[in-house]
Design an enzyme around this catalytic site. Structure first.
Site, mmCIF file in Angstrom:
data_model
loop_
_atom_site.group_PDB
_atom_site.id
_atom_site.type_symbol
_atom_site.label_atom_id
_atom_site.label_comp_id
_atom_site.label_asym_id
_atom_site.label_seq_id
_atom_site.Cartn_x
_atom_site.Cartn_y
_atom_site.Cartn_z
ATOM 1 N N CYS A 181 49.702 48.028 43.946
ATOM 2 C CA CYS A 181 49.855 46.859 44.827
ATOM 3 C C CYS A 181 48.947 45.726 44.358
ATOM 4 O O CYS A 181 49.333 44.557 44.369
ATOM 5 C CB CYS A 181 49.507 47.202 46.270
ATOM 6 S SG CYS A 181 50.539 48.487 46.984
ATOM 7 N N CYS A 208 61.827 49.414 43.446
ATOM 8 C CA CYS A 208 60.500 50.024 43.363
ATOM 9 C C CYS A 208 59.793 49.973 44.704
ATOM 10 O O CYS A 208 58.692 50.503 44.851
ATOM 11 C CB CYS A 208 59.652 49.321 42.318
ATOM 12 S SG CYS A 208 60.406 49.331 40.698
#
Lengths: 404, 130
Positions: free
Chosen positions: B105, B37
């Site tokens: 994030c 990812c």
């Protein structure tokens, strides 16, 4: 040496000053519409267009009448593929391509699939090369077009155009080649290679943006196209619209310069590319080359720096302009589809950087880049949990990751 | 993409990069994300008397992922475990001015904090059981 350093020559190139000079009069003095048949302004513009047409045609082994000017390679690809699919729909509906073509080809193919065309996507090996036997076997009596690029924009791999052309010609199928990254960089001759349609773009070869061309074979065999734009019937009815005369002139000059300097420039770029590659592998471990080691564009070096994410690396070398196959640099959040098709794992795709070298790249810039990149990779690996684990002997594939 | 000054600052001078020995009794380790990812965060906490006295991180990921985890270590330091659990990804988004495409994030950084605390608690329970 000036900063920032431009190393993204496969994205676009600066216009060569010699090209600019050639173009300038066509903005002001010689501004006529090349389709104006009844006065000197038009004649002069038409004369300049005819000259550029001949320049471009002769370099690829064609005649001027076979060059259709467009806004760029995306339009050329669309016109070639749409045009053949539409015109020859009674003959067949099958198109052959690969999964690593430019989006201008792939998205056109996807659209045609929705409209009832069948598309075969040939496999590519780990270097991005096709299997010629698979191509031969894929051609059926419904096949109307094989569309394959000359050289890949991301990984630089060059397709064997002559061998492909032999197959398509012997099977009586048209061969469209997207040579956006090929013309002016590698030898291309439409007769020697049996190419029936060839897409080109000026801004990849130190010409202006917004101008390109499609070569359309007129004889043995004659290729016919349905237009995708309607209007004044310019370009023998295949592409209506007033010609971008200054662009056409610039394109002709740009290709002429690239062709004249091709041999010496290729050698220079290959030396610089190998120098960069060597300097990086000397200073860093776990560096992987993407694309073919030798059958590649002179100015293309695509490397994966394992355990470092591409966007963070680009951030660390902000004075050097490169591009990455990392998802984080695109809007799609998917890593490069080209690297994926090669079987490069998504982890390494996220770690890939494309260095695009070109006419104005210097040894000094390459040495500076090598040191900066090596420094940034080392720093980021110091803060990479993956690099730490690998150094501790952990097999990353044995870890159960929490994908998100 | 333009980065906020705070992201650039954390990227250029990341706080608390490094590792503790996982085996130490008062250390909790969170490892979240996946290489495929494009982001993996390892966040570690050192706990004394139910208070996080030190934190370290290592991150494979984009600049925003590095900044989010760097910020997370700054924020958890000095907090009690319960206080650290109240840190929300939205706080990180706000502090770093993360654009929408980088929200994941901050989510990962919140996960890393939770995962480190969970690891610490799990190992304490094991040790007490012994």
């Amino acid at each position: 040496m000036k900063l920032p350093i431009y190393l993204d020559y496969q994205a676009t190139t600066p216009v060569d000053p010699r090209v600019v000079e050639e173009m300038l009069p066509f903005f002001t003095e010689t501004f006529g519409n090349s389709a104006s048949r009844n006065h000197a302004f038009g004649w002069k513009a038409e004369e300049a267009v005819a000259k550029a047409r001949e320049q471009i045609a002769s370099i690829i082994g064609a005649s001027g009448k076979e060059i259709v000017f467009t806004s760029g390679a995306t339009e050329s690809d669309n016109l070639a593929i749409h045009g053949v699919a539409e015109f020859y729909k009674e003959k067949g509906n099958h198109i052959i391509t690969t999964g690593i073509e430019h989006k201008a080809v792939l998205d056109t193919c996807h659209y045609l699939e929705q409209k009832g065309c069948e598309v075969t996507y040939l496999d590519v090996d780990k270097h991005g090369c096709i299997d010629l036997q698979q191509l031969t076997d894929a051609i059926t009596d419904k096949t109307i077009l094989v569309t394959l690029m000359a050289a890949n924009n991301e990984i630089g791999t060059i397709h064997p155009l002559k061998e492909i052309g032999e197959i398509t010609r012997s099977k009586g199928v048209f061969f469209h080649c997207d040579a956006t990254q090929g013309v002016g960089k590698i030898p291309i001759d439409v007769n020697e290679m049996n190419i029936d349609l060839l897409s080109m773009s000026a801004h990849k070869i130190y010409g202006p943006k917004g101008i390109g061309a499609l070569y359309v074979r007129r004889r043995k065999p004659r290729v016919r196209l349905s237009p995708i734009m309607y209007g004044g019937g310019h370009e023998r009815g295949m592409r209506s619209g007033t010609l971008n005369v200054s662009g056409v002139v610039g394109f002709g000059k740009a290709l002429e310069i690239s062709q004249t300097e091709m041999d010496s420039e290729s050698e220079r770029l290959i030396n610089l590319r190998e120098r960069l590659h060597q300097k990086l592998t000397e200073q860093l471990d776990y560096v992987f080359l993407n694309g073919h080691p030798t059958k590649r564009l002179p100015g293309n070096l695509n490397l994966s720096f394992a355990y470092v994410e591409g966007e963070s690396l680009i951030m660390g070398i902000s004075e050097i302009a490169v591009s990455s196959g990392s998802a984080c640099t695109s809007a799609s959040l998917e890593p490069s589809y080209v690297l994926r098709a090669l079987g490069v794992g998504d982890d390494l795709a996220h770690s890939s950087i494309r260095f695009g070298l070109g006419r104005f790249t210097t040894v000094e810039e390459i040495d500076y880049t090598a040191d900066k990149v090596a420094g940034a990779v080392s720093r980021l690996r110091e803060m990479s949990p993956l690099y730490e684990m690998v150094k501790e002997g952990v097999d990353l594939s044995s870890v159960s990751w929490t994908s998100h | 993409m333009a980065y906020s000054d705070k992201v650039v600052d954390h990227y250029n001078s990341p706080r608390n990069v490094g590792s503790f020995k996982k085996e130490e009794d008062n250390v909790g380790t969170g490892l979240v994300g996946a290489p495929e990812c494009g982001d993996v965060m390892k966040l570690q906490i050192k706990v004394e008397d139910n208070r996080i006295v030190d934190a370290k991180f290592k991150t494979f990921g984009c600049g925003s992922a590095i900044a989010s985890s760097s910020l997370a270590t700054e924020w958890v330091k000095g907090k009690s475990i319960d206080e650290a659990l109240t840190i929300k990804n939205t706080d990180i988004v706000e502090e770093l001015s993360l654009p929408p495409v980088k929200i994941h994030c901050s989510v990962l950084a919140e996960d890393a904090i939770r995962s480190a605390i969970k690891d610490y608690k799990d190992r304490r329970t094991e040790n007490t059981a012994e």
